[in-house]
Scaffold this active site. Structure first.
Site, PDB file in Angstrom:
ATOM      1  N   TYR A   1       0.812  -1.212   0.000  1.00 45.62           N
ATOM      2  CA  TYR A   1       0.000   0.000   0.000  1.00 45.62           C
ATOM      3  C   TYR A   1       0.851   1.269   0.000  1.00 45.62           C
ATOM      4  O   TYR A   1       0.384   2.331  -0.414  1.00 45.62           O
ATOM      5  CB  TYR A   1      -0.936   0.028   1.210  1.00 45.62           C
ATOM      6  CG  TYR A   1      -2.041  -1.007   1.176  1.00 45.62           C
ATOM      7  CD1 TYR A   1      -2.236  -1.830   0.069  1.00 45.62           C
ATOM      8  CD2 TYR A   1      -2.888  -1.175   2.251  1.00 45.62           C
ATOM      9  CE1 TYR A   1      -3.239  -2.771   0.038  1.00 45.62           C
ATOM     10  CE2 TYR A   1      -3.903  -2.116   2.240  1.00 45.62           C
ATOM     11  CZ  TYR A   1      -4.068  -2.919   1.131  1.00 45.62           C
ATOM     12  OH  TYR A   1      -5.070  -3.847   1.115  1.00 45.62           O
TER      13      TYR A   1
ATOM     14  N   LYS B   1       3.531 -15.296   2.995  1.00 47.84           N
ATOM     15  CA  LYS B   1       3.528 -16.094   1.759  1.00 47.84           C
ATOM     16  C   LYS B   1       4.987 -16.399   1.411  1.00 47.84           C
ATOM     17  O   LYS B   1       5.487 -16.115   0.322  1.00 47.84           O
ATOM     18  CB  LYS B   1       2.821 -15.328   0.633  1.00 47.84           C
ATOM     19  CG  LYS B   1       2.516 -16.177  -0.595  1.00 47.84           C
ATOM     20  CD  LYS B   1       1.570 -17.319  -0.307  1.00 47.84           C
ATOM     21  CE  LYS B   1       1.217 -18.039  -1.622  1.00 47.84           C
ATOM     22  NZ  LYS B   1       0.525 -19.315  -1.362  1.00 47.84           N
TER      23      LYS B   1
ATOM     24  N   ASP C   1      -2.964 -18.152   2.166  1.00 53.39           N
ATOM     25  CA  ASP C   1      -4.079 -18.871   1.570  1.00 53.39           C
ATOM     26  C   ASP C   1      -4.609 -19.939   2.517  1.00 53.39           C
ATOM     27  O   ASP C   1      -5.828 -20.134   2.647  1.00 53.39           O
ATOM     28  CB  ASP C   1      -3.687 -19.472   0.215  1.00 53.39           C
ATOM     29  CG  ASP C   1      -2.306 -20.094   0.197  1.00 53.39           C
ATOM     30  OD1 ASP C   1      -1.587 -20.020   1.209  1.00 53.39           O
ATOM     31  OD2 ASP C   1      -1.925 -20.655  -0.850  1.00 53.39           O
TER      32      ASP C   1
ATOM     33  N   ASP D   1     -11.328  -8.651   7.220  1.00 52.98           N
ATOM     34  CA  ASP D   1     -12.698  -8.569   6.708  1.00 52.98           C
ATOM     35  C   ASP D   1     -13.336  -9.944   6.675  1.00 52.98           C
ATOM     36  O   ASP D   1     -14.543 -10.095   6.935  1.00 52.98           O
ATOM     37  CB  ASP D   1     -12.711  -7.937   5.315  1.00 52.98           C
ATOM     38  CG  ASP D   1     -12.650  -6.418   5.368  1.00 52.98           C
ATOM     39  OD1 ASP D   1     -12.525  -5.876   6.481  1.00 52.98           O
ATOM     40  OD2 ASP D   1     -12.740  -5.773   4.308  1.00 52.98           O
TER      41      ASP D   1
END
Length: 357
Positions: free
Chosen positions: A138, A189, A221, A249
């Site tokens: 970001y 990851k 994942d 979320d």
């Protein structure tokens, strides 16, 4: 207790209004609460042609804590990226060095039927996601748009973490776990990304200072899958900005509604930005349908983390539970024969419980 109030856009003013009524109760009891209001997001653009007007930033920097509603709306979609409402929040996080985001996901027993998972899978859910907030893709550079050699349009962003950024958020994760069930899962990851390989190395190094906390690692994942397969197996999750955004979320819906989850974004000294994790919901703005409980619970987090008043925080949390125990539900958490009420009525119920508690 200097609090900057930034209602924002959409349902922001409605839900913040109910949270301020909670502050009114404690002010009437003698807590030295001072409030000042500012515009942010779309409201900031309307008032000063910028999502984070200088006056709002000054207000936030002078405050001990910031209470934020929500930002955004379709009317601002055509604005240049640097003027979009979301840039107001990103700018505030960066300017205030709010690097640690705490997002608890707690299932109230009264809302078990609101979750899309089976009761036996979800009952007893109580976890916290610790998300790094000022680094990662970001904020990484370079970023932008360009044309490639074939004349096609390309977009590019840079995922980046420095060792120090990982160390400080890892310590928040370990400290949070130490105050709970002493179980920390670091999500990355590392089987694909160099950034995540460094992340895992540094987290393992920090773990040496916390022998009393059980550390494990999980690919993002798999973590996403396990959150819906075995959510009660988690205590505290620490992860980067991008993965934390997505997983928090997901976790919110485990608890029945995104309208129930508060959050805290903290600097190294405990100053914080407190907000519900949901968006501005412009489709229901002004209709007295928004759930104010996440915002009210954000006030509870404010008292716990910035003002070190766990007693006040507990009173607010107990008042929210009392309102739910009465069978009152805003539309987003209604699942059966409960009494469906509006934003104001739910706020009234919390106030009654606060004064009687």
């Amino acid at each position: 207790m200097k609090i900057a109030i930034l209602p924002g856009d959409g349902i922001g003013p409605e839900i913040v209004r109910e949270a301020e009524r909670v502050l009114d109760v404690f002010a009437s009891e003698g807590l030295p609460i001072e409030r000042a209001r500012g515009a942010i997001g779309g409201a900031g653009y309307e008032s000063a042609r910028h999502p984070l007007p200088p006056a709002t930033l000054d207000l936030a920097q002078a405050a001990d804590a910031v209470l934020l509603g929500a930002v955004g709306g379709p009317r601002y979609d055509a604005l240049p990226r640097e003027l979009r409402p979301e840039q107001g929040i990103l700018g505030l996080r960066k300017a205030l060095a709010l690097f640690a985001n705490l997002r608890p996901a707690l299932l109230y027993p009264e809302l078990a039927a609101s979750s899309t998972l089976k009761p036996e899978v979800i009952a007893g859910l109580d976890l916290v996601i610790v998300r790094e907030l000022t680094g990662d893709i970001y904020f990484g550079a370079p970023r932008g748009r360009r044309s490639n050699a074939a004349g096609e349009r390309e977009g590019f962003d840079t995922m980046h973490y420095a060792e120090g950024e990982i160390v400080r958020i890892a310590r928040v994760g370990f400290e949070t776990a130490r105050k709970r069930r002493r179980n920390l899962v670091s999500v990355d990851k590392a089987n694909v990304l160099d950034t995540s390989i460094l992340w895992r190395e540094v987290v393992n190094e920090v773990a040496r200072d916390y022998p009393d906390v059980m550390l494990s690692h999980m690919y993002v994942d798999n973590a996403a899958m396990q959150l819906v397969r075995s959510p009660k197996s988690f205590d505290v999750i620490v992860t980067g900005n991008l993965f934390g955004d997505i997983l928090s979320d997901e976790a919110s819906m485990l608890a029945g509604s995104i309208g129930m989850l508060p959050s805290a974004s903290l600097d190294t000294n405990g100053k914080g930005l407190y907000e519900p994790i949901h968006g501005s919901a412009p489709d229901i703005a002004g209709q007295d349908r928004a759930n104010p409980l996440a915002t009210i619970l954000s006030v509870a987090m404010m008292f716990r983390h910035t003002f070190s008043r766990s007693d006040v925080a507990a009173r607010i949390e107990n008042a929210v539970r009392a309102a739910l125990q009465r069978g009152l539900r805003t539309p987003d958490i209604a699942s059966g024969a409960e009494a469906v009420v509006g934003t104001r009525a739910m706020g009234d119920a919390v106030l009654v419980a606060l004064r009687n508690g």
